[in-house]
Design a protein around this motif. Structure first.
Motif, PDB file in Angstrom:
ATOM      1  N   UNK A 194      18.792  32.938  52.216  1.00 26.47           N
ATOM      2  CA  UNK A 194      18.767  34.366  52.533  1.00 26.47           C
ATOM      3  C   UNK A 194      18.605  35.180  51.246  1.00 26.47           C
ATOM      4  N   UNK A 195      19.266  34.751  50.195  1.00 23.67           N
ATOM      5  CA  UNK A 195      19.303  35.529  48.954  1.00 23.67           C
ATOM      6  C   UNK A 195      18.184  35.171  47.980  1.00 23.67           C
ATOM      7  N   UNK A 196      17.314  34.248  48.347  1.00 21.63           N
ATOM      8  CA  UNK A 196      16.245  33.797  47.445  1.00 21.63           C
ATOM      9  C   UNK A 196      15.375  34.958  46.962  1.00 21.63           C
ATOM     10  N   UNK A 197      15.077  35.909  47.835  1.00 19.43           N
ATOM     11  CA  UNK A 197      14.225  37.043  47.474  1.00 19.43           C
ATOM     12  C   UNK A 197      15.039  38.325  47.360  1.00 19.43           C
ATOM     13  N   UNK A 198      16.232  38.202  46.863  1.00 22.80           N
ATOM     14  CA  UNK A 198      17.099  39.371  46.790  1.00 22.80           C
ATOM     15  C   UNK A 198      17.882  39.338  45.487  1.00 22.80           C
TER      16      UNK A 198
END
Length: 169
Positions: free
Chosen positions: A34-38
């Motif tokens: 979920x946090x890969x692009x954040x």
């Protein structure tokens, strides 16, 4: 484990986030996919829980944070926030993996854009996505956002998008 969502996003609703949503937020932030692009993985600590409680209260009035509810279950968040140092309002969202590819982000984004046009006196909305986050970029383009260059957010280059206010709004 949460059950899978129905294939349709026709029953995606938004409601203002509340204290009961903090466990869902902590789970989102501790999921590496979920946090890969954040902003990067954030461990689910007591200190982070307190930060999230403060975050829920930071955007007063018409702006703020909404829970994305699908099949009666909160599966993520969407927000409208003022970008510091600008007169821009930014649309942002984050969803659990089980909600990906089911139209939930598009449905939530459409609802917040409609809300913005009804309630806010702004010429355009903005959004950003990591260049490699093709799914999020597709969501923004489905909503009518157009690329407006690159910007640096969280120390990384992002693709900036703008959605001009429709003439009918």
């Amino acid at each position: 484990m949460n059950p899978p969502l129905a294939a349709s996003a026709s029953h995606v609703l938004l409601r203002r986030m509340c204290v009961d949503d903090v466990p869902m937020l902590l789970a989102l932030e501790s999921d590496p996919e979920v946090m890969r692009y954040s902003t990067g993985v954030k461990p689910a600590t007591e200190a982070r829980r307190r930060e999230l409680l403060d975050w829920l209260l930071e955007a007063p009035g018409l702006l703020g944070h909404w829970a994305v509810v699908a099949d009666g279950d909160a599966v993520g968040w969407a927000s409208l926030t003022a970008l510091p140092g600008t007169d821009r309002i930014q649309l942002a969202y984050r969803l659990q993996r089980r909600a990906w590819g089911r139209g939930c982000a598009t449905a939530a984004g459409r609802q917040l854009c409609d809300y913005a046009w009804r309630m806010l006196d702004v010429a355009a909305l903005s959004a950003v996505a990591w260049p490699d986050n093709l799914a999020s970029r597709r969501v923004l383009e489905k909503l009518g956002f157009v690329q407006a260059g690159t910007e640096t957010h969280y120390g990384r280059d992002t693709v900036a998008y703008l959605l001009p206010r429709p003439a009918s709004a």
